[in-house]
Scaffold this motif. Structure first.
Motif, PDB file in Angstrom:
ATOM      1  N   TRP A 207       0.979  -1.534  -0.262  1.00 29.43           N
ATOM      2  CA  TRP A 207      -0.195  -0.153  -0.061  1.00 29.43           C
ATOM      3  C   TRP A 207       0.308   1.343   0.291  1.00 29.43           C
ATOM      4  O   TRP A 207       0.001   2.343  -0.619  1.00 29.43           O
ATOM      5  CB  TRP A 207      -0.867   0.229   1.610  1.00 29.43           C
ATOM      6  N   LEU A 208       2.101   1.202   0.764  1.00 34.49           N
ATOM      7  CA  LEU A 208       2.811   2.792   0.735  1.00 34.49           C
ATOM      8  C   LEU A 208       3.693   2.760  -0.999  1.00 34.49           C
ATOM      9  O   LEU A 208       3.762   4.647  -0.870  1.00 34.49           O
ATOM     10  CB  LEU A 208       4.110   2.124   1.755  1.00 34.49           C
ATOM     11  N   HIS A 209       3.424   2.346  -1.531  1.00 36.12           N
ATOM     12  CA  HIS A 209       3.964   1.946  -2.965  1.00 36.12           C
ATOM     13  C   HIS A 209       3.494   2.816  -3.617  1.00 36.12           C
ATOM     14  O   HIS A 209       4.271   3.625  -4.405  1.00 36.12           O
ATOM     15  CB  HIS A 209       4.574   0.532  -3.555  1.00 36.12           C
ATOM     16  N   GLY A 210       2.352   3.260  -3.379  1.00 40.12           N
ATOM     17  CA  GLY A 210       1.515   4.715  -3.750  1.00 40.12           C
ATOM     18  C   GLY A 210       1.203   5.986  -2.874  1.00 40.12           C
ATOM     19  O   GLY A 210       2.076   6.693  -2.849  1.00 40.12           O
ATOM     20  N   GLY A 211       1.640   5.418  -1.406  1.00 40.64           N
ATOM     21  CA  GLY A 211       1.999   7.251  -0.886  1.00 40.64           C
ATOM     22  C   GLY A 211       2.801   7.021  -0.358  1.00 40.64           C
ATOM     23  O   GLY A 211       2.529   8.495  -0.404  1.00 40.64           O
ATOM     24  N   TRP A 212       3.842   7.007  -0.533  1.00 36.46           N
ATOM     25  CA  TRP A 212       5.037   7.503   0.024  1.00 36.46           C
ATOM     26  C   TRP A 212       5.911   7.740  -0.789  1.00 36.46           C
ATOM     27  O   TRP A 212       6.426   8.965  -1.024  1.00 36.46           O
ATOM     28  CB  TRP A 212       6.823   6.087   0.455  1.00 36.46           C
ATOM     29  N   PRO A 213       5.826   8.041  -2.699  1.00 31.41           N
ATOM     30  CA  PRO A 213       5.927   8.275  -3.361  1.00 31.41           C
ATOM     31  C   PRO A 213       5.571   9.408  -3.848  1.00 31.41           C
ATOM     32  O   PRO A 213       5.519  11.027  -3.736  1.00 31.41           O
ATOM     33  CB  PRO A 213       6.029   7.490  -4.288  1.00 31.41           C
TER      34      PRO A 213
END
Length: 480
Positions: A207-213
């Protein structure tokens, strides 16, 4: 034909900066991006209704108040909170779009980054669309420039290229100079991350691969505008991106991918998903649905899927794990589980994966599914072919040349709108979907980013933090 920014002597960051600060996307590109914005908003709202998901808002909303919108919430939040939260929702559902050749899920990063930055800066809607289009072009060229290299080294291309693209998005909204864009890209390089190890035990950290960038791009642009500098040779330098993540000494393919900047707009070639699963699985689901139109599931003895080698590593291996995924999130990358779910339940939608554990009945039927590696047009296209053997020995072969929703087989505005309405049925008040659609369609005609945000918050059906009373609606589960 080479574009205006084709010059191998100029570092890629400088070329991207000149492009981002000096090019206006054509109208047809903005039309395509508008559709991507609507689709992504719908996906975020569908993701927000899930019972079984990480509660990212508990972290994101601690960033404080502001002028930006956390989708599914009625209260405005800070831009960093919105970028992180919406980016996680957009990517975590696995319903986000893909540039297939680049294997890049851009909209799940770019739209949250653009909406957050544009609301914070009170930018007009057209600037928001420009930002997404320009960010997409950078993201796609990073993916095209290092074909399969990231995955072979354990990295996720979307998470690696995303901070650069989001920095371009935020930089466009903030009006960075060319030199500031260079620094923003250099700073973003220190925020590239994201590995595929989540696949091993079905962790939902992807999930973080969308939010962190999305968050990282906002931070990079803000720091660059505040005077922090970043290395101009971030991509091709001795300790730069190409060597660190692609393990390549020669960035010639990347340079070539950048040669048509400003001349070719790849973001028009983005493929929309019909199902909340890995995109590589979707042509096989389409083939199975075609089979089921006139063949009852209980007459099917086996289904063999002919899978491109580059896709098999993600959706078929190791096969014993794919047959019995450990978590329901891991099942989204399981070819046999997803095909079997169609055989058992007749559809795949958001509710399919909104459960605590994988479905035992589905896993039992997954044993009917097999795969063979096949030579196909992948990754230029995403074709599918299955061979079904029926209980009476009759064989049927069904194939699609490219997945539905791809540039060669677009959904069209009517189906995209239907998908949005399905995705938001549990999230928006009566008439709310119409209001949001009108606001997105008006982004080129005077609707500002804050207007869109206010419309979204006003249309939200419940206060943030309350669990929905029923499972989420479908992501358009049928191609017909």
């Amino acid at each position: 034909m080479s574009g205006a920014f084709a010059n191998t002597a100029i570092p890629a960051a400088r070329r991207f900066a000149a492009f981002a600060s000096g090019v206006q996307p054509p109208g047809e590109v903005l039309d395509a991006v508008g559709c991507q914005v609507l689709d992504t908003i719908g996906i975020c709202l569908a993701g927000h209704t899930l019972h079984h998901r990480p509660r990212i808002e508990n972290v994101a909303l601690s960033f404080g108040a502001g002028a930006a919108t956390a989708l599914g919430s009625r209260e405005p939040v800070s831009a960093p909170a919105a970028a992180l939260f919406n980016g996680c929702l957009a990517h975590g559902l696995e319903a986000d779009d893909t540039h297939i050749g680049a294997v890049m899920h851009g909209s799940s990063i770019l739209v949250p980054a653009a909406l957050a930055a544009a609301e914070e800066q009170d930018a007009d809607g057209q600037t928001l669309l420009w930002a997404v289009a320009l960010g997409w072009e950078v993201a796609i060229r990073i993916g095209l420039g290092f074909p399969e290299a990231f995955f072979k080294n354990g990295f996720h291309a979307t998470a690696l290229g995303g901070p650069f693209a989001a920095a371009v998005v935020a930089g466009v909204v903030r009006g960075l100079t060319e030199d500031q864009f260079v620094s923003a890209l250099g700073i973003a390089g220190s925020q590239s991350s994201g590995v595929f190890e989540f696949m091993t035990d079905g962790a939902n950290s992807k999930w973080l691969h969308g939010g962190w960038p999305a968050l990282g791009g906002l931070v990079a642009a803000s720091l660059a505008q505040s005077g922090m500098t970043g290395p101009e040779t971030i991509f091709e330098g001795r300790a730069g991106f190409a060597r660190a993540f692609a393990r390549q000494e020669d960035a010639a393919t990347f340079v070539e991918a950048c040669d048509d900047l400003g001349a070719v707009w790849h973001c028009r070639d983005v493929a929309v998903k019909l199902y909340p699963t890995c995109h590589f699985i979707q042509p096989f689901l389409e083939c199975t649905e075609i089979l089921l139109r006139d063949t009852p599931a209980d007459r099917i003895a086996s289904i063999t899927c002919f899978v491109p080698e580059g896709a098999a590593a993600l959706i078929c291996e190791p096969w014993h794990v794919k047959l019995r995924p450990v978590t329901i999130y891991q099942a989204k990358w399981s070819l046999p589980y997803c095909v079997a779910n169609l055989l058992v339940h007749g559809s795949i939608d958001v509710a399919t994966f909104d459960r605590q554990d994988p479905d035992e009945t589905v896993m039992a039927v997954a044993n009917k599914v097999r795969f063979e590696v096949a030579r196909t047009s992948f990754p230029r296209h995403l074709p599918g072919r299955i061979r079904a053997v029926l209980v009476d020995g009759v064989e049927r072969t069904i194939a699609v040349d490219d997945v539905l929703g791809s540039p060669s087989r677009p959904l069209g505005n009517e189906r995209l709108t239907r998908k949005f309405r399905d995705n938001t049925r549990a999230s928006l008040i009566a008439g709310g979907a119409d209001d949001v659609i009108a606001a997105v369609e008006g982004l080129r005609d005077g609707i500002s980013a804050r207007d869109l945000g206010r419309t979204l918050r006003a249309a939200t059906i419940r206060p943030s933090g309350r669990a929905p009373s029923s499972p989420s609606s479908k992501v358009a589960s049928s191609p017909v």
